[in-house]
Structures are given as C-alpha cells and as structure tokens.
Design a protein around this motif. Sequence first.
Motif, PDB file in Angstrom:
ATOM      1  N   TYR A  25      49.176  62.079  61.076  1.00  0.00           N
ATOM      2  CA  TYR A  25      50.031  62.888  60.961  1.00  0.00           C
ATOM      3  C   TYR A  25      50.817  61.836  62.442  1.00  0.00           C
ATOM      4  O   TYR A  25      52.048  62.152  62.175  1.00  0.00           O
ATOM      5  CB  TYR A  25      49.723  63.470  62.081  1.00  0.00           C
ATOM      6  N   GLN A  26      50.823  61.118  63.444  1.00  0.00           N
ATOM      7  CA  GLN A  26      51.036  60.207  63.565  1.00  0.00           C
ATOM      8  C   GLN A  26      52.235  59.240  63.760  1.00  0.00           C
ATOM      9  O   GLN A  26      52.973  58.858  64.342  1.00  0.00           O
ATOM     10  CB  GLN A  26      50.319  59.437  65.031  1.00  0.00           C
ATOM     11  N   GLY A  27      51.479  58.413  62.314  1.00  0.00           N
ATOM     12  CA  GLY A  27      52.617  57.639  61.663  1.00  0.00           C
ATOM     13  C   GLY A  27      53.797  58.923  61.457  1.00  0.00           C
ATOM     14  O   GLY A  27      54.951  58.277  61.501  1.00  0.00           O
ATOM     15  N   GLY A  28      54.028  59.798  61.023  1.00  0.00           N
ATOM     16  CA  GLY A  28      54.938  59.933  60.380  1.00  0.00           C
ATOM     17  C   GLY A  28      56.360  60.829  61.842  1.00  0.00           C
ATOM     18  O   GLY A  28      57.426  60.665  61.630  1.00  0.00           O
ATOM     19  N   ALA A  29      54.736  61.388  62.790  1.00  0.00           N
ATOM     20  CA  ALA A  29      55.599  61.209  64.156  1.00  0.00           C
ATOM     21  C   ALA A  29      56.157  60.682  64.332  1.00  0.00           C
ATOM     22  O   ALA A  29      57.596  60.504  64.776  1.00  0.00           O
ATOM     23  CB  ALA A  29      55.004  62.588  64.801  1.00  0.00           C
ATOM     24  N   SER A  47      40.724  56.678  69.899  1.00  0.00           N
ATOM     25  CA  SER A  47      40.389  56.239  68.529  1.00  0.00           C
ATOM     26  C   SER A  47      40.810  56.369  67.155  1.00  0.00           C
ATOM     27  O   SER A  47      41.831  54.218  67.536  1.00  0.00           O
ATOM     28  CB  SER A  47      39.204  57.921  68.076  1.00  0.00           C
ATOM     29  N   ILE A  48      41.995  57.242  66.196  1.00  0.00           N
ATOM     30  CA  ILE A  48      42.677  56.328  65.266  1.00  0.00           C
ATOM     31  C   ILE A  48      44.458  56.266  66.231  1.00  0.00           C
ATOM     32  O   ILE A  48      44.598  55.700  65.806  1.00  0.00           O
ATOM     33  CB  ILE A  48      42.506  57.624  64.350  1.00  0.00           C
ATOM     34  N   GLY A  49      44.017  56.883  67.273  1.00  0.00           N
ATOM     35  CA  GLY A  49      45.601  57.439  68.420  1.00  0.00           C
ATOM     36  C   GLY A  49      45.929  55.576  68.938  1.00  0.00           C
ATOM     37  O   GLY A  49      46.520  55.081  68.729  1.00  0.00           O
ATOM     38  N   ALA A  50      44.416  55.285  69.116  1.00  0.00           N
ATOM     39  CA  ALA A  50      44.235  54.078  69.450  1.00  0.00           C
ATOM     40  C   ALA A  50      44.890  52.151  68.320  1.00  0.00           C
ATOM     41  O   ALA A  50      45.937  51.524  68.444  1.00  0.00           O
ATOM     42  CB  ALA A  50      43.268  53.165  70.048  1.00  0.00           C
ATOM     43  N   ILE A  51      44.288  53.103  66.823  1.00  0.00           N
ATOM     44  CA  ILE A  51      44.971  52.096  65.950  1.00  0.00           C
ATOM     45  C   ILE A  51      46.117  52.649  66.298  1.00  0.00           C
ATOM     46  O   ILE A  51      47.069  51.558  66.150  1.00  0.00           O
ATOM     47  CB  ILE A  51      43.807  52.196  64.124  1.00  0.00           C
ATOM     48  N   ASN A  52      46.462  53.548  65.736  1.00  0.00           N
ATOM     49  CA  ASN A  52      48.247  53.627  65.559  1.00  0.00           C
ATOM     50  C   ASN A  52      49.536  53.029  66.840  1.00  0.00           C
ATOM     51  O   ASN A  52      50.281  52.454  66.621  1.00  0.00           O
ATOM     52  CB  ASN A  52      48.495  55.295  65.545  1.00  0.00           C
ATOM     53  N   SER A  53      48.696  53.288  67.953  1.00  0.00           N
ATOM     54  CA  SER A  53      49.455  52.689  69.025  1.00  0.00           C
ATOM     55  C   SER A  53      48.875  50.848  69.135  1.00  0.00           C
ATOM     56  O   SER A  53      50.539  50.815  69.407  1.00  0.00           O
ATOM     57  CB  SER A  53      48.676  52.992  70.708  1.00  0.00           C
ATOM     58  N   ARG A  67      54.761  48.425  58.862  1.00  0.00           N
ATOM     59  CA  ARG A  67      53.023  48.326  59.129  1.00  0.00           C
ATOM     60  C   ARG A  67      52.327  49.884  59.699  1.00  0.00           C
ATOM     61  O   ARG A  67      51.088  49.144  58.775  1.00  0.00           O
ATOM     62  CB  ARG A  67      52.792  47.714  60.949  1.00  0.00           C
ATOM     63  N   LEU A  68      52.763  51.067  59.502  1.00  0.00           N
ATOM     64  CA  LEU A  68      51.566  52.238  59.488  1.00  0.00           C
ATOM     65  C   LEU A  68      51.798  52.533  58.523  1.00  0.00           C
ATOM     66  O   LEU A  68      50.532  52.782  58.022  1.00  0.00           O
ATOM     67  CB  LEU A  68      52.271  52.800  60.988  1.00  0.00           C
ATOM     68  N   ARG A  69      52.490  52.772  57.933  1.00  0.00           N
ATOM     69  CA  ARG A  69      52.577  53.006  56.271  1.00  0.00           C
ATOM     70  C   ARG A  69      52.057  51.784  55.052  1.00  0.00           C
ATOM     71  O   ARG A  69      50.994  52.688  54.785  1.00  0.00           O
ATOM     72  CB  ARG A  69      54.279  52.615  55.612  1.00  0.00           C
ATOM     73  N   GLU A  70      51.382  50.690  55.478  1.00  0.00           N
ATOM     74  CA  GLU A  70      50.331  49.360  55.261  1.00  0.00           C
ATOM     75  C   GLU A  70      49.374  49.958  55.461  1.00  0.00           C
ATOM     76  O   GLU A  70      48.200  50.094  54.885  1.00  0.00           O
ATOM     77  CB  GLU A  70      50.568  47.884  55.511  1.00  0.00           C
ATOM     78  N   ALA A 139      39.810  42.974  60.705  1.00  0.00           N
ATOM     79  CA  ALA A 139      40.376  42.070  59.712  1.00  0.00           C
ATOM     80  C   ALA A 139      41.965  43.093  59.028  1.00  0.00           C
ATOM     81  O   ALA A 139      43.158  42.089  59.499  1.00  0.00           O
ATOM     82  CB  ALA A 139      39.815  41.775  58.081  1.00  0.00           C
ATOM     83  N   THR A 140      41.721  44.204  59.218  1.00  0.00           N
ATOM     84  CA  THR A 140      42.905  44.679  59.196  1.00  0.00           C
ATOM     85  C   THR A 140      44.071  44.580  60.131  1.00  0.00           C
ATOM     86  O   THR A 140      45.176  44.764  60.054  1.00  0.00           O
ATOM     87  CB  THR A 140      43.043  46.186  58.635  1.00  0.00           C
ATOM     88  N   LEU A 141      43.453  45.076  61.688  1.00  0.00           N
ATOM     89  CA  LEU A 141      43.970  44.811  62.771  1.00  0.00           C
ATOM     90  C   LEU A 141      44.605  43.189  62.417  1.00  0.00           C
ATOM     91  O   LEU A 141      45.694  42.857  63.697  1.00  0.00           O
ATOM     92  CB  LEU A 141      42.927  45.360  64.268  1.00  0.00           C
ATOM     93  N   LEU A 142      43.981  42.499  62.613  1.00  0.00           N
ATOM     94  CA  LEU A 142      44.352  40.653  62.734  1.00  0.00           C
ATOM     95  C   LEU A 142      45.286  40.253  61.662  1.00  0.00           C
ATOM     96  O   LEU A 142      46.318  40.050  61.870  1.00  0.00           O
ATOM     97  CB  LEU A 142      43.149  40.049  62.910  1.00  0.00           C
ATOM     98  N   GLU A 143      45.454  41.290  60.701  1.00  0.00           N
ATOM     99  CA  GLU A 143      46.994  41.187  60.180  1.00  0.00           C
ATOM    100  C   GLU A 143      47.851  41.745  60.685  1.00  0.00           C
ATOM    101  O   GLU A 143      49.436  40.865  59.777  1.00  0.00           O
ATOM    102  CB  GLU A 143      46.197  41.467  58.290  1.00  0.00           C
ATOM    103  N   LEU A 144      47.790  43.155  60.459  1.00  0.00           N
ATOM    104  CA  LEU A 144      49.038  44.264  60.262  1.00  0.00           C
ATOM    105  C   LEU A 144      49.339  43.832  62.249  1.00  0.00           C
ATOM    106  O   LEU A 144      50.559  44.742  62.443  1.00  0.00           O
ATOM    107  CB  LEU A 144      48.846  45.298  60.156  1.00  0.00           C
ATOM    108  N   VAL A 145      48.202  43.472  63.075  1.00  0.00           N
ATOM    109  CA  VAL A 145      49.062  43.338  65.118  1.00  0.00           C
ATOM    110  C   VAL A 145      49.260  42.054  64.864  1.00  0.00           C
ATOM    111  O   VAL A 145      48.307  41.073  65.099  1.00  0.00           O
ATOM    112  CB  VAL A 145      47.123  44.189  65.409  1.00  0.00           C
TER     113      VAL A 145
END
Length: 382
Positions: A25-29, A47-53, A67-70, A139-145
């Motif tokens: 929901y936050q990605g779409g917003a 939590s997941i808000g930290a990842i989206n942030s 990146r959010l969509r990925e 691994a995902t964070l290191l790739e996308l952030v």
Amino acid sequence: MAQSNGTSGEKKVLVLQGGGALGAYQGGAYEALAAQGLEPEWVAGISIGAINSALIAGNPPERRVKRLREFWDRVSAHLLLPPLATDNASRKLFNETSAALVASTGAPGFFDPRYPPALLMPPGTPQAISIYDTTPLKATLLELVDFDLLNSGKTRFSVGAVEVVTGNQVYFDSATETITPEHIMASGALPPGFPPVEIDGKLYWDGGIVSNTPLQYVLDGSIPRTDMCIFQLDLFSARGKMPENLFDVHTREKEIRYSSRTRMGTDYSQLIQSLRRAVRRLDGVLPDDIKSTSDWELLSTHSCNAAITVVHLIHRRAVYSTQSNDYEFSRYTVNEHWRAGIDDVEHTLSHPSWINRQKPDDGLMVLDLTKELSPSSPETDS
C-alpha cells in the motif's frame, strides 16, 4: 493538483507504519505522491515501513518507484496465479491458502524457513529463537538500496527498533550515524518469526513491538522545528467492526495492537504543538523579570512556531481480508494493496480540503480525507 501559495516552504516527510505484506500500500501511495512532485526530504519507518523507506531514501527520485516495484514483485514471485473467483468466500480461501504457502515456504528475497527447525537447534543461538532466516533480505537490500546515497544526507532516513534486553525503543537515524542493512533488518525483525539483529553488540527486534508508527519521533526529532507536511501511511486501522468469531478476534486484536493508537497520537501532538506556539507568543509579552527565571528558561526551550500538517492515510482492510493479511504475499493481493495506495493518495490530493489548505494557525492540523471511504468488496463493487 492545485497547491495553495500559503503552504510554501514546508518540509515534506513520509512516516511509514509496519505491517508486512500490507506495505505494498505504501509503495502505491508513494508512486502517486511522486507523480505530483511530492518528494520527501525525510522518511521514517518501522518494520516493512523501514524497508520501503530505505528503497526511497536509498535511490534517486527517478528510480524509486522502480526499486519499490522490484522489491514487491520479488517477494510475491512464488504466488503468481490469481484467484479462481473473486466473491468474498473465494477470496478468503485464496488469501488463507496463499498465506499458508508463504508460512511454509517463505517469501523470495525476504525470508526462508529454517531447516532444521528452531526446536531442534541449540538454545541461545539465533537459529533457536526464530522460525525464519532473513539472510535473503540482506542480499535484497544490498542490491536495491544505494547505501552511499542513503547516508549522503540528501534525504534523511530514520528507522525504529527495540533492544531485546532492555525493551527500550531506539531510532537509527542517518542524521547521526551511518546506516547499514542491519539497521533496516533490525527494525523489521518481528519475533518469533525473525531473529534479532546485532548492532554494536546489542540485539534488536522489530520496533512495532513498542510503537508501530514513528510520527512522534519525527515531531520530536525535527530540531530546529520547521514547517512540515507529514504524510503518515498507516497499514492498520484502530477503528473496526465487532468480531463475530475467533478468527475475527485475532484480526481485530492485531489491528488494535499495531495501529499504535495513531489518531490518539495525532490528537496529543496537536495539543503539544498548540502549547509550544503559545509559549512562543508569550515570549513577546512577558516582562524580563519572569523571562529571567529558571521556570521560563525551561518552558522556552520547548517553544515552537512551526506549522505542521499531518495527512493521514490508512489502509482499509477489505471485507474478505483475514488475520493472515500481513503475510499474504500473493502477487494478486500485493497489487491490490498497491492500487489502494494510489487510489487513496489521488482521492486525498483531489479533495478540496487539500487543494485549499493553508498552514494551520493552531500549530498542527490533521487531514484524514479517506476515512469516509468504504473497504472494497467484489460482491458490492460495481
């Protein structure tokens, strides 16, 4: 989108609540906000808000939505088939089945089940106190952030976690320290599913255990205090219906626990900000003999003339949603959440209260412009 000239100079802030799979929901917003040029200067999440942030602050504006969509496509990649039917009963069955598959097999790029399971591992080890392994998330964070960008100061980044031993909530902030993947993982380490994360010799769990919404940290941590427009994107609503069975009880309990009483929090913040502005006004009329006292010295340190607007957007649980909605990572449902975020932002930004708004005279104004909307239902939507 029309903007009032009376709101220029505001710092734009995103405050992202925790909520697992609901975080799409936050990605779409964010996508809808970015489409209107509302890019944040500060993002704070739990939590997941930290990842989206991190996906927002750790990427340039032109790459953030991608990146959010990925990320959300990746974590939903194992469950691509849509439901066979979309009536409420069929959707409940689909959602529960999808959640059961996630619970047994994990989510790609996020977490995997532990083998051997925790009960067979030596007591005191991380493997013995968590059901899943979150190594894939690192691994995902290191790739996308881009952590160099995240720590550059271009967009302030703050995430909350809880120290396991003391039970105290702490915030990791790019304004004061260098952020690593471990800080983000600590904010999302919800027990007993995920293991605590060690940072500087201390172990941390998910910040949502204590408070799932970092709004108060943003209000207290903005020094010097400046005019702000805060978009608070919540994933759990404190308001809901009376449960009708034990499954409903679990769902409702989770909503109450993780909503973190956000409306009460904003009401309290309104009062505090009004008092801060009152102290600032008194500074201009009190005689010097009063202003020289220690009491006034204490009060004046809390004075503030900032005008703050909180735009409150709350994910509304669909009528077919179940207690497993925060770990139901099917692509179909993830896309629903994403679309709901877009719709809520578009509704808010087209609302006259947003278009015609001015900075509040009393310190803090809350715009909650989607609360009159009803949750979606395939059986009632036209």
